[in-house]
Write an enzyme that holds these catalytic residues in place. Sequence first.
Site, mmCIF file in Angstrom:
data_model
loop_
_atom_site.group_PDB
_atom_site.id
_atom_site.type_symbol
_atom_site.label_atom_id
_atom_site.label_comp_id
_atom_site.label_asym_id
_atom_site.label_seq_id
_atom_site.Cartn_x
_atom_site.Cartn_y
_atom_site.Cartn_z
ATOM 1 C CE LYS A 10 48.457 -90.059 80.759
ATOM 2 N NZ LYS A 10 49.561 -89.170 80.275
ATOM 3 C CE1 TYR A 50 49.164 -85.528 84.263
ATOM 4 C CE2 TYR A 50 46.953 -85.196 83.391
ATOM 5 C CZ TYR A 50 48.056 -86.011 83.599
ATOM 6 O OH TYR A 50 48.040 -87.310 83.146
ATOM 7 C CG ASN A 113 52.100 -90.944 78.227
ATOM 8 O OD1 ASN A 113 50.917 -90.779 78.530
ATOM 9 N ND2 ASN A 113 53.086 -90.396 78.911
ATOM 10 C CG HIS A 116 48.478 -90.111 86.017
ATOM 11 N ND1 HIS A 116 49.380 -89.080 86.054
ATOM 12 C CD2 HIS A 116 48.034 -90.284 87.289
ATOM 13 C CE1 HIS A 116 49.479 -88.644 87.317
ATOM 14 N NE2 HIS A 116 48.667 -89.348 88.079
ATOM 15 C CD GLU A 127 48.543 -87.941 91.221
ATOM 16 O OE1 GLU A 127 48.506 -89.181 90.999
ATOM 17 O OE2 GLU A 127 49.489 -87.209 90.874
HETATM 18 P P1 IDP Z 1 54.613 -88.914 83.927
HETATM 19 O O1 IDP Z 1 53.246 -89.129 83.319
HETATM 20 O O2 IDP Z 1 55.597 -89.962 83.462
HETATM 21 O O3 IDP Z 1 54.598 -88.738 85.415
HETATM 22 P P2 IDP Z 1 54.994 -86.044 83.738
HETATM 23 O O4 IDP Z 1 56.306 -85.363 83.521
HETATM 24 O O5 IDP Z 1 54.363 -85.933 85.087
HETATM 25 O O6 IDP Z 1 55.169 -87.560 83.286
HETATM 26 O O7 IDP Z 1 54.007 -85.446 82.637
HETATM 27 C C1 IDP Z 1 52.622 -85.697 82.700
HETATM 28 C C2 IDP Z 1 52.129 -86.031 81.307
HETATM 29 O O8 IDP Z 1 52.287 -84.873 80.467
HETATM 30 C C3 IDP Z 1 52.922 -87.126 80.583
HETATM 31 O O9 IDP Z 1 52.443 -88.428 80.899
HETATM 32 C C4 IDP Z 1 52.734 -86.784 79.128
HETATM 33 O O10 IDP Z 1 51.486 -87.270 78.628
HETATM 34 C C5 IDP Z 1 52.667 -85.266 79.163
HETATM 35 N N1 IDP Z 1 53.986 -84.656 78.879
HETATM 36 C C6 IDP Z 1 55.031 -84.560 79.721
HETATM 37 N N2 IDP Z 1 56.076 -83.938 79.157
HETATM 38 C C7 IDP Z 1 55.668 -83.626 77.910
HETATM 39 C C8 IDP Z 1 56.322 -82.965 76.805
HETATM 40 O O11 IDP Z 1 57.475 -82.538 76.876
HETATM 41 N N3 IDP Z 1 55.566 -82.835 75.661
HETATM 42 C C9 IDP Z 1 54.298 -83.301 75.555
HETATM 43 N N4 IDP Z 1 53.654 -83.929 76.580
HETATM 44 C C10 IDP Z 1 54.330 -84.087 77.737
HETATM 45 MG MG MG Z 2 53.863 -87.214 86.591
#
Ligand code: IDP
Ligand code: MG
Length: 132
Positions: A10, A50, A113, A116, A127
């Site tokens: 990211k 997404y 974070n 991805h 993807e």
């Molecule tokens: P992942 O990246 O670990 O697969 P996902 O649940 O697929 O997690 O969510 C995609 C991305 O959306 C996350 O990496 C994070 O950056 C963001 N995200 C997920 N849940 C939240 C939330 O509750 N608040 C803010 N951002 C979130």
């Molecule tokens: Mg995910």
Amino acid sequence: MIEKTYTMLKPDAVSAGHIGEIISRFERVGLTVEKMELSEVTTEQAAANYAEHEGKPFYEGLIRYITSGPVVKMVLSGESAVAITRKLMGATNPAEALPGTIRGDLGLTMDANVIHGSDSPESAEREIAIFF
Ligand code: IDP
Ligand code: MG
């Protein structure tokens, strides 16, 4: 089973200079970089990647963040590549990700974070088609 996964470093990982560090971790466990490109994500690609999160409170911010600067797009391959990649990434929230994981060591917030990674071989196929 030898499989492929889609991984994307990211904007925070790229701007902080963590590209080499993260690729090293994948290579160290024996995963192979099959394809790699540094570029920006279009809004259309972000929305497709997404789609499962559309309508959630964080969706707009997520799309804005992933399109905010260059990312490194990668296809990794190897034995159990999806599960291994997810294990190395750590929990979604860096505050909960264990030390030793990519997000635990290098991440700070839910937006920034670091990385991805596809959550299943089916997601990986979908993807990879979006980005390559
Ligand atoms: P992942 O990246 O670990 O697969 P996902 O649940 O697929 O997690 O969510 C995609 C991305 O959306 C996350 O990496 C994070 O950056 C963001 N995200 C997920 N849940 C939240 C939330 O509750 N608040 C803010 N951002 C979130
Ligand atoms: Mg995910």
